[in-house]
Every structure is written in structure tokens, then in C-alpha cells.
Write a protein that holds these residues in place. Structure first.
Motif, PDB file in Angstrom:
ATOM      1  N   MET A   1      -4.165  -9.094  -4.820  1.00 14.17           N
ATOM      2  CA  MET A   1      -4.640  -7.989  -4.303  1.00 14.17           C
ATOM      3  C   MET A   1      -4.131  -6.711  -4.738  1.00 14.17           C
ATOM      4  N   ILE A   2      -2.620  -6.900  -5.208  1.00 16.10           N
ATOM      5  CA  ILE A   2      -2.016  -6.045  -5.976  1.00 16.10           C
ATOM      6  C   ILE A   2      -2.233  -5.721  -6.939  1.00 16.10           C
ATOM      7  N   VAL A   3      -2.414  -6.679  -8.012  1.00 19.97           N
ATOM      8  CA  VAL A   3      -2.809  -6.257  -8.561  1.00 19.97           C
ATOM      9  C   VAL A   3      -3.504  -5.792  -8.911  1.00 19.97           C
ATOM     10  N   TRP A   4      -4.989  -5.990  -8.464  1.00 23.92           N
ATOM     11  CA  TRP A   4      -5.878  -5.663  -8.664  1.00 23.92           C
ATOM     12  C   TRP A   4      -6.215  -3.486  -8.329  1.00 23.92           C
ATOM     13  N   LEU A   5      -5.115  -3.622  -7.185  1.00 19.49           N
ATOM     14  CA  LEU A   5      -5.353  -2.389  -6.671  1.00 19.49           C
ATOM     15  C   LEU A   5      -3.991  -0.991  -7.650  1.00 19.49           C
ATOM     16  N   VAL A   6      -2.908  -1.936  -8.289  1.00 22.77           N
ATOM     17  CA  VAL A   6      -2.756  -1.749  -9.349  1.00 22.77           C
ATOM     18  C   VAL A   6      -3.417  -0.887 -10.544  1.00 22.77           C
ATOM     19  N   VAL A   7      -4.459  -2.216 -10.768  1.00 19.74           N
ATOM     20  CA  VAL A   7      -5.308  -1.777 -11.656  1.00 19.74           C
ATOM     21  C   VAL A   7      -6.249  -0.576 -11.506  1.00 19.74           C
ATOM     22  N   ILE A   8      -6.835  -0.847 -10.534  1.00 18.58           N
ATOM     23  CA  ILE A   8      -7.785   0.521  -9.744  1.00 18.58           C
ATOM     24  C   ILE A   8      -7.443   1.636  -9.616  1.00 18.58           C
TER      25      ILE A   8
END
Length: 80
Positions: free
Chosen positions: A20-27
């Protein structure tokens, strides 16, 4: 608990929040890059400097200084 959770020694609990954190950073990085590419953040940065005469002309045009002040400063700039 699930069988796969036991094989990882309980570390499976960390994969959900981590992804979830990885996807948030990517977005967030993608949105920031898109805004910058479209010219919203820092797209209007001037690389050239304005001359003193240009600044003086703009101040006179905006009404910040009167004609007498404009002419005096124009002579000061030409004399330097």
C-alpha cells in the motif's frame, strides 16, 4: 491464520501495508511528474534576467512611479 502466513513466519502481515505504501509513493510521484510536465509547478521559470530599463518601464506602466521619477531614473541608468 492462513497456511502461507505460517510459511513466512508471520511476515505476511507486513506485505499488505508495504505494498500500500509502495503504490501510494508511485501514485504521488506520478501525479507530481504529470503536474510538472504540464507546466503547473515551475514551468514558468525564466532563464533570462531582465534589465534595469525593462524593470523601470514595467514600474512606470503599472503606475508605481510618475513621469518625473521615470525620467530621472532613466537618466541614472543611461549614465551608469
Amino acid at each position: 491464520m492462513h497456511d502461507w502466513n505460517m510459511r513466512w513466519g508471520g511476515a505476511g502481515m507486513w506485505f499488505g501495508p508495504l505494498w500500500m505504501i509502495v503504490w501510494l509513493v508511485v501514485i504521488v510521484a506520478g501525479v507530481a511528474a504529470l503536474v510538472r510536465w504540464l507546466g503547473g509547478a515551475g514551468g514558468d521559470v525564466r532563464t533570462t534576467t531582465r534589465s534595469a530599463g525593462d524593470i523601470l518601464d514595467e514600474r512606470y506602466a503599472r503606475g508605481e512611479i510618475d513621469c518625473e521619477e521615470y525620467m530621472k531614473r532613466k537618466q541614472d541608468i543611461a549614465g551608469s
